[in-house]
Design a protein around this motif. Sequence first.
Motif, PDB file in Angstrom:
ATOM      1  N   HIS A   1      -4.569  -5.360  11.431  1.00 31.09           N
ATOM      2  CA  HIS A   1      -5.135  -6.145  10.329  1.00 31.09           C
ATOM      3  C   HIS A   1      -6.326  -6.972  10.824  1.00 31.09           C
ATOM      4  O   HIS A   1      -7.369  -7.027  10.165  1.00 31.09           O
ATOM      5  N   CYS A   2      -6.160  -7.598  11.979  1.00 34.28           N
ATOM      6  CA  CYS A   2      -7.247  -8.430  12.521  1.00 34.28           C
ATOM      7  C   CYS A   2      -8.465  -7.590  12.874  1.00 34.28           C
ATOM      8  O   CYS A   2      -9.600  -8.025  12.674  1.00 34.28           O
TER       9      CYS A   2
ATOM     10  N   VAL B   1      -6.175 -14.925   7.144  1.00 34.86           N
ATOM     11  CA  VAL B   1      -4.800 -14.440   7.272  1.00 34.86           C
ATOM     12  C   VAL B   1      -3.892 -15.173   6.295  1.00 34.86           C
ATOM     13  O   VAL B   1      -3.070 -14.558   5.602  1.00 34.86           O
TER      14      VAL B   1
ATOM     15  N   LEU C   1       2.387  -8.102   7.032  1.00 35.21           N
ATOM     16  CA  LEU C   1       1.382  -8.356   8.051  1.00 35.21           C
ATOM     17  C   LEU C   1       2.003  -8.675   9.406  1.00 35.21           C
ATOM     18  O   LEU C   1       1.467  -8.327  10.449  1.00 35.21           O
ATOM     19  N   PHE C   2       3.172  -9.325   9.388  1.00 32.28           N
ATOM     20  CA  PHE C   2       3.783  -9.782  10.630  1.00 32.28           C
ATOM     21  C   PHE C   2       5.035  -9.000  10.998  1.00 32.28           C
ATOM     22  O   PHE C   2       5.865  -9.483  11.766  1.00 32.28           O
TER      23      PHE C   2
ATOM     24  N   ARG D   1       3.659  -6.711  16.046  1.00 35.16           N
ATOM     25  CA  ARG D   1       2.444  -7.214  16.691  1.00 35.16           C
ATOM     26  C   ARG D   1       1.280  -6.253  16.472  1.00 35.16           C
ATOM     27  O   ARG D   1       0.145  -6.659  16.221  1.00 35.16           O
TER      28      ARG D   1
ATOM     29  N   PHE E   1      -0.220  -6.594  12.965  1.00 37.24           N
ATOM     30  CA  PHE E   1      -1.090  -7.768  12.851  1.00 37.24           C
ATOM     31  C   PHE E   1      -2.415  -7.518  13.572  1.00 37.24           C
ATOM     32  O   PHE E   1      -3.484  -7.875  13.078  1.00 37.24           O
TER      33      PHE E   1
END
Length: 155
Positions: free
Chosen positions: A86-87, A107, A76-77, A80, A83
């Motif tokens: 994903h958001c 998260v 996920l990280f 940038r 992420f």
Amino acid sequence: SPFDSASGAGSGGSSADKPELPAGGPMKSEASSTDTKKRSLSEIEPAISSHMAKLDRRSTVVKDTSEVDAVVESDLFESRQQFLNHCQTTHCQFDELRRAKHSTLLVLYQIHNPESPVAGGDIRERNQRVRKQQQLMDDRRRQAQNELYQTGGES
């Protein structure tokens, strides 16, 4: 004329009538401004010293700063953009405190449970299933209505 003075006509009065100001204009005396500064410092000095004493009592030196928790790796990280994607997929929002708390929990859950499906990843599939179910229910309702009209309402 009564407004003329002995020093000359049109002067508007003698120079003795006008007070002489220093070159820089009217100023307070330096002694009074220094006394004010000393007085204000002496008034706040007890407050400053008590504050500093509290800080000295609170300051503790941390001797061991080694991390005891295991490092959790997550895709996920990695970047940038990943992420952010994903958001966007999971509809995480950080614009308000309430939403930021909820999004942070989502998260963290995803990080600690990587096998679980992503909350937003199944949305399209779920929506398709719901649409199919709605279509099936609509078809059954229409069929029942047609049968009812064809029989003329007889039960």
